[in-house]
Design a protein around this motif. Structure first.
Motif, PDB file in Angstrom:
ATOM      1  N   ARG A 169      -2.983  10.620  -0.716  1.00  0.00           N
ATOM      2  CA  ARG A 169      -3.778  10.047  -1.826  1.00  0.00           C
ATOM      3  C   ARG A 169      -3.225   8.399  -1.884  1.00  0.00           C
ATOM      4  NH1 ARG A 169      -4.767   8.921  -7.291  1.00  0.00           N
ATOM      5  NH2 ARG A 169      -3.256   9.680  -7.444  1.00  0.00           N
ATOM      6  N   THR A 170      -3.709   7.926  -1.688  1.00  0.00           N
ATOM      7  CA  THR A 170      -3.141   5.793  -1.742  1.00  0.00           C
ATOM      8  C   THR A 170      -3.675   5.862  -3.048  1.00  0.00           C
ATOM      9  OG1 THR A 170      -4.886   5.350   0.626  1.00  0.00           O
ATOM     10  CG2 THR A 170      -4.166   3.513  -1.576  1.00  0.00           C
TER      11      THR A 170
ATOM     12  N   HIS B 177       1.058  -1.058   0.000  1.00  0.00           N
ATOM     13  CA  HIS B 177       0.109   0.049  -0.396  1.00  0.00           C
ATOM     14  C   HIS B 177       0.806   1.737   0.017  1.00  0.00           C
ATOM     15  CE1 HIS B 177      -3.822  -1.874   1.099  1.00  0.00           C
ATOM     16  NE2 HIS B 177      -2.629  -2.513   1.131  1.00  0.00           N
TER      17      HIS B 177
ATOM     18  N   SER C  60      -2.876  -0.073  -3.941  1.00  0.00           N
ATOM     19  CA  SER C  60      -3.032  -0.810  -3.141  1.00  0.00           C
ATOM     20  C   SER C  60      -3.532  -1.836  -2.554  1.00  0.00           C
ATOM     21  CB  SER C  60      -5.040   0.043  -3.048  1.00  0.00           C
ATOM     22  OG  SER C  60      -6.012  -0.697  -2.075  1.00  0.00           O
TER      23      SER C  60
ATOM     24  N   ALA D 261       1.280   5.483  -0.327  1.00  0.00           N
ATOM     25  CA  ALA D 261      -0.079   6.847  -0.660  1.00  0.00           C
ATOM     26  C   ALA D 261       1.630   7.681  -1.161  1.00  0.00           C
ATOM     27  CB  ALA D 261      -0.608   7.732   0.976  1.00  0.00           C
ATOM     28  N   TYR D 262       0.498   9.134  -1.883  1.00  0.00           N
ATOM     29  CA  TYR D 262       1.473   9.855  -2.821  1.00  0.00           C
ATOM     30  C   TYR D 262       0.879  11.145  -2.600  1.00  0.00           C
ATOM     31  CZ  TYR D 262       5.360  12.135  -5.392  1.00  0.00           C
ATOM     32  OH  TYR D 262       6.407  12.875  -6.342  1.00  0.00           O
TER      33      TYR D 262
END
Length: 271
Positions: A15-16, A9, A19, A11-12
Protein backbone atom coordinates in the motif's frame (compact mmCIF):
# COMPACT_ATOMS: atom_id res chain seq x y z
CA UNK A 1 24.22 18.43 7.58
CA UNK A 2 20.99 19.10 5.77
CA UNK A 3 18.38 16.52 4.75
CA UNK A 4 16.37 17.05 1.55
CA UNK A 5 13.49 14.75 0.72
CA UNK A 6 12.59 14.95 -2.96
CA UNK A 7 9.27 13.66 -4.35
CA UNK A 8 9.32 10.64 -2.04
CA UNK A 9 6.92 7.76 -2.67
CA UNK A 10 6.97 4.85 -0.21
CA UNK A 11 4.86 1.69 -0.21
CA UNK A 12 4.49 -0.62 2.76
CA UNK A 13 2.77 -4.01 2.73
CA UNK A 14 1.58 -3.36 -0.82
CA UNK A 15 0.00 0.00 0.00
CA UNK A 16 1.27 3.47 -0.86
CA UNK A 17 1.83 5.21 2.45
CA UNK A 18 3.82 8.31 1.44
CA UNK A 19 3.06 10.03 -1.85
CA UNK A 20 5.18 12.80 -3.37
CA UNK A 21 6.60 14.13 -0.09
CA UNK A 22 8.97 17.07 -0.38
CA UNK A 23 10.54 18.60 2.70
CA UNK A 24 13.73 19.94 4.21
CA UNK A 25 15.46 19.42 7.54
CA UNK A 26 17.83 22.37 7.64
CA UNK A 27 21.27 22.12 9.19
CA UNK A 28 21.24 22.74 12.93
CA UNK A 29 17.44 23.02 13.11
CA UNK A 30 14.78 20.83 14.68
CA UNK A 31 12.26 19.86 12.02
CA UNK A 32 9.01 18.29 13.16
CA UNK A 33 6.63 15.90 11.43
CA UNK A 34 3.09 16.07 12.73
CA UNK A 35 -0.17 14.59 11.53
CA UNK A 36 -2.92 12.14 12.50
CA UNK A 37 -2.21 8.46 13.06
CA UNK A 38 -1.61 6.72 9.75
CA UNK A 39 -0.53 9.88 7.95
CA UNK A 40 2.88 8.45 7.00
CA UNK A 41 5.21 10.04 9.57
CA UNK A 42 6.93 6.85 10.73
CA UNK A 43 7.16 5.47 7.19
CA UNK A 44 8.86 8.64 6.01
CA UNK A 45 11.34 8.51 8.89
CA UNK A 46 12.10 4.83 8.22
CA UNK A 47 13.07 5.82 4.71
CA UNK A 48 15.45 8.49 6.01
CA UNK A 49 17.31 6.03 8.24
CA UNK A 50 17.25 3.40 5.46
CA UNK A 51 14.94 0.86 7.05
CA UNK A 52 12.67 1.19 3.99
CA UNK A 53 13.58 1.73 0.34
CA UNK A 54 11.43 4.28 -1.52
CA UNK A 55 9.49 3.34 -4.63
CA UNK A 56 10.47 6.69 -6.11
CA UNK A 57 12.18 9.89 -5.02
CA UNK A 58 15.32 10.42 -2.98
CA UNK A 59 16.60 11.26 0.48
CA UNK A 60 19.61 13.55 0.16
CA UNK A 61 22.21 14.02 2.90
CA UNK A 62 24.29 17.16 2.25
CA UNK A 63 23.25 16.93 -1.41
CA UNK A 64 24.11 13.25 -1.97
CA UNK A 65 21.75 10.27 -2.14
CA UNK A 66 21.92 8.64 1.30
CA UNK A 67 21.48 5.17 -0.22
CA UNK A 68 24.82 5.52 -2.01
CA UNK A 69 26.64 5.49 1.35
CA UNK A 70 27.78 2.27 2.97
CA UNK A 71 25.77 1.27 6.06
CA UNK A 72 28.69 2.09 8.36
CA UNK A 73 29.30 5.49 6.78
CA UNK A 74 25.60 6.28 6.86
CA UNK A 75 25.50 5.36 10.57
CA UNK A 76 28.27 7.86 11.30
CA UNK A 77 26.11 10.62 9.88
CA UNK A 78 22.54 9.57 10.84
CA UNK A 79 21.36 8.05 14.14
CA UNK A 80 17.80 6.91 14.66
CA UNK A 81 15.48 6.28 17.57
CA UNK A 82 12.59 4.35 16.00
CA UNK A 83 9.28 3.50 17.61
CA UNK A 84 10.18 -0.19 17.42
CA UNK A 85 12.72 -0.29 20.21
CA UNK A 86 14.03 -3.80 19.56
CA UNK A 87 14.16 -6.74 21.94
CA UNK A 88 15.27 -6.89 25.53
CA UNK A 89 19.04 -6.56 25.69
CA UNK A 90 20.80 -8.88 28.15
CA UNK A 91 23.34 -6.10 28.62
CA UNK A 92 24.09 -3.35 31.07
CA UNK A 93 22.99 0.19 30.34
CA UNK A 94 26.59 1.17 29.60
CA UNK A 95 26.95 -1.72 27.13
CA UNK A 96 23.75 -0.77 25.31
CA UNK A 97 24.90 2.82 24.89
CA UNK A 98 28.35 1.64 23.77
CA UNK A 99 26.63 -0.06 20.81
CA UNK A 100 26.37 3.44 19.37
CA UNK A 101 30.15 3.41 18.84
CA UNK A 102 29.99 0.43 16.45
CA UNK A 103 30.21 2.50 13.22
CA UNK A 104 33.64 3.74 14.32
CA UNK A 105 35.15 0.32 15.11
CA UNK A 106 36.72 -2.56 13.30
CA UNK A 107 35.20 -5.97 13.90
CA UNK A 108 35.70 -7.24 17.46
CA UNK A 109 37.55 -4.09 18.52
CA UNK A 110 37.13 -3.09 22.15
CA UNK A 111 36.28 0.32 23.59
CA UNK A 112 39.02 2.91 23.76
CA UNK A 113 39.24 6.00 25.95
CA UNK A 114 37.34 8.11 23.42
CA UNK A 115 34.51 5.58 23.29
CA UNK A 116 34.28 5.49 27.08
CA UNK A 117 34.19 9.29 27.30
CA UNK A 118 31.49 9.57 24.62
CA UNK A 119 29.34 6.92 26.30
CA UNK A 120 29.69 8.58 29.72
CA UNK A 121 28.74 11.95 28.29
CA UNK A 122 25.70 10.52 26.48
CA UNK A 123 24.47 8.86 29.68
CA UNK A 124 24.91 12.11 31.60
CA UNK A 125 23.02 14.04 28.93
CA UNK A 126 19.94 11.84 29.33
CA UNK A 127 20.17 11.62 33.12
CA UNK A 128 21.08 7.93 33.26
CA UNK A 129 24.72 8.03 34.41
CA UNK A 130 23.91 6.50 37.79
CA UNK A 131 22.20 3.56 36.05
CA UNK A 132 25.21 2.67 33.89
CA UNK A 133 25.80 -0.66 35.66
CA UNK A 134 22.16 -1.76 35.78
CA UNK A 135 20.74 -4.31 33.36
CA UNK A 136 18.70 -2.84 30.55
CA UNK A 137 15.92 -5.38 31.14
CA UNK A 138 15.46 -4.07 34.72
CA UNK A 139 14.58 -0.56 33.56
CA UNK A 140 11.16 1.04 33.22
CA UNK A 141 9.84 1.98 29.78
CA UNK A 142 10.83 5.62 30.24
CA UNK A 143 14.32 4.69 31.44
CA UNK A 144 14.82 2.41 28.45
CA UNK A 145 13.76 5.24 26.16
CA UNK A 146 16.42 7.52 27.60
CA UNK A 147 19.10 4.84 27.33
CA UNK A 148 18.30 4.25 23.65
CA UNK A 149 18.44 7.98 23.06
CA UNK A 150 21.87 7.98 24.71
CA UNK A 151 22.90 5.24 22.31
CA UNK A 152 21.90 7.51 19.41
CA UNK A 153 23.90 10.38 20.95
CA UNK A 154 26.90 8.07 21.29
CA UNK A 155 26.99 7.68 17.51
CA UNK A 156 27.92 11.38 17.40
CA UNK A 157 25.78 11.81 14.29
CA UNK A 158 25.30 14.89 12.18
CA UNK A 159 21.57 14.09 11.96
CA UNK A 160 19.17 12.67 14.54
CA UNK A 161 15.98 10.94 13.36
CA UNK A 162 13.56 10.48 16.25
CA UNK A 163 10.15 8.80 16.03
CA UNK A 164 8.00 9.81 19.00
CA UNK A 165 10.96 10.20 21.39
CA UNK A 166 8.77 11.40 24.28
CA UNK A 167 6.73 8.17 24.39
CA UNK A 168 6.84 6.53 27.84
CA UNK A 169 8.45 9.60 29.45
CA UNK A 170 6.85 11.42 32.36
CA UNK A 171 6.30 15.17 32.09
CA UNK A 172 9.59 16.15 33.69
CA UNK A 173 11.66 13.94 31.42
CA UNK A 174 9.69 15.05 28.35
CA UNK A 175 10.55 18.66 29.14
CA UNK A 176 14.19 17.79 29.82
CA UNK A 177 14.49 15.80 26.59
CA UNK A 178 13.04 18.60 24.46
CA UNK A 179 15.32 21.13 26.14
CA UNK A 180 18.29 18.85 25.46
CA UNK A 181 17.40 18.60 21.77
CA UNK A 182 17.21 22.39 21.50
CA UNK A 183 20.53 22.84 23.31
CA UNK A 184 22.34 20.43 20.99
CA UNK A 185 21.42 22.35 17.84
CA UNK A 186 22.01 19.21 15.80
CA UNK A 187 20.06 18.66 12.60
CA UNK A 188 17.03 16.78 13.91
CA UNK A 189 14.02 15.27 12.16
CA UNK A 190 11.43 14.27 14.73
CA UNK A 191 7.83 13.08 14.74
CA UNK A 192 5.70 14.16 17.68
CA UNK A 193 2.12 13.40 18.67
CA UNK A 194 2.08 16.23 21.19
CA UNK A 195 1.39 19.27 19.02
CA UNK A 196 2.18 21.73 21.80
CA UNK A 197 5.57 20.08 22.28
CA UNK A 198 6.10 20.33 18.52
CA UNK A 199 5.29 24.04 18.38
CA UNK A 200 7.61 24.64 21.34
CA UNK A 201 10.70 22.73 20.23
CA UNK A 202 10.61 22.75 16.42
CA UNK A 203 11.99 25.45 14.16
CA UNK A 204 9.91 24.17 11.23
CA UNK A 205 6.93 21.84 10.94
CA UNK A 206 5.76 19.63 8.09
CA UNK A 207 2.15 18.46 8.40
CA UNK A 208 1.32 15.09 6.85
CA UNK A 209 -2.18 13.95 6.00
CA UNK A 210 -2.93 10.70 4.14
CA UNK A 211 0.70 10.39 3.08
CA UNK A 212 0.98 13.91 1.67
CA UNK A 213 2.72 17.00 3.03
CA UNK A 214 -0.10 19.52 3.24
CA UNK A 215 1.62 22.40 5.04
CA UNK A 216 5.19 23.44 5.85
CA UNK A 217 6.78 26.35 7.65
CA UNK A 218 7.47 27.85 11.08
CA UNK A 219 5.05 26.57 13.74
CA UNK A 220 3.33 29.94 14.16
CA UNK A 221 2.51 30.05 10.45
CA UNK A 222 1.53 26.38 10.09
CA UNK A 223 -0.61 25.67 13.15
CA UNK A 224 -3.88 27.51 12.66
CA UNK A 225 -7.46 26.80 13.79
CA UNK A 226 -8.32 26.03 10.16
CA UNK A 227 -5.56 23.42 9.86
CA UNK A 228 -6.53 21.86 13.18
CA UNK A 229 -10.08 21.40 11.89
CA UNK A 230 -9.17 20.26 8.36
CA UNK A 231 -6.35 17.86 9.24
CA UNK A 232 -6.93 16.77 12.83
CA UNK A 233 -10.70 17.13 12.98
CA UNK A 234 -10.78 19.20 16.15
CA UNK A 235 -11.90 22.68 17.13
CA UNK A 236 -9.02 24.64 18.63
CA UNK A 237 -7.68 28.12 19.26
CA UNK A 238 -4.01 29.05 18.90
CA UNK A 239 -2.80 31.50 21.54
CA UNK A 240 0.53 32.62 23.00
CA UNK A 241 1.98 30.46 25.75
CA UNK A 242 1.96 32.56 28.95
CA UNK A 243 5.50 31.48 29.94
CA UNK A 244 7.39 31.09 26.65
CA UNK A 245 5.40 33.01 24.05
CA UNK A 246 5.34 29.92 21.80
CA UNK A 247 2.11 29.03 20.00
CA UNK A 248 -0.17 27.14 22.38
CA UNK A 249 -3.07 25.05 21.06
CA UNK A 250 -6.18 25.11 23.24
CA UNK A 251 -8.58 22.32 22.29
CA UNK A 252 -12.35 22.54 22.62
CA UNK A 253 -13.22 19.22 24.21
CA UNK A 254 -16.92 20.10 24.32
CA UNK A 255 -17.49 20.80 20.63
CA UNK A 256 -15.09 18.85 18.40
CA UNK A 257 -15.06 19.80 14.74
CA UNK A 258 -15.79 16.28 13.55
CA UNK A 259 -13.91 13.82 11.42
CA UNK A 260 -10.91 15.05 9.41
CA UNK A 261 -11.71 15.79 5.79
CA UNK A 262 -9.61 14.67 2.83
CA UNK A 263 -6.53 16.85 2.31
CA UNK A 264 -7.77 20.22 1.10
CA UNK A 265 -4.81 22.39 1.93
CA UNK A 266 -2.31 23.43 -0.66
CA UNK A 267 0.95 21.60 -0.10
CA UNK A 268 3.47 23.90 1.51
CA UNK A 269 6.82 24.45 -0.13
CA UNK A 270 9.81 23.18 1.79
CA UNK A 271 12.09 26.03 0.86
Amino acid sequence: MRIDIEDLHVAYAGRTVVSGARLIAAEGEITGLVGPNGSGKSTLLRTVYRHLRPVAGRVLLAGGDIRELSPARSARHVAALPQERGGDFELTVREVVAMGRTPYKRAFAGDNATDRDVVARALTDVGMAEAAGRHFTALSGGERQRVLLARAFAQEPDVLVLDEPTNHLDVRHQVELLALLRAQRRTTLVSLHDLNAATSVCDRLHVLHSGTVVASGPPREVITPELMADVFGVRAAVVDHPLTGDPLIAFDHRAPAGRPAAPALEAGTAG
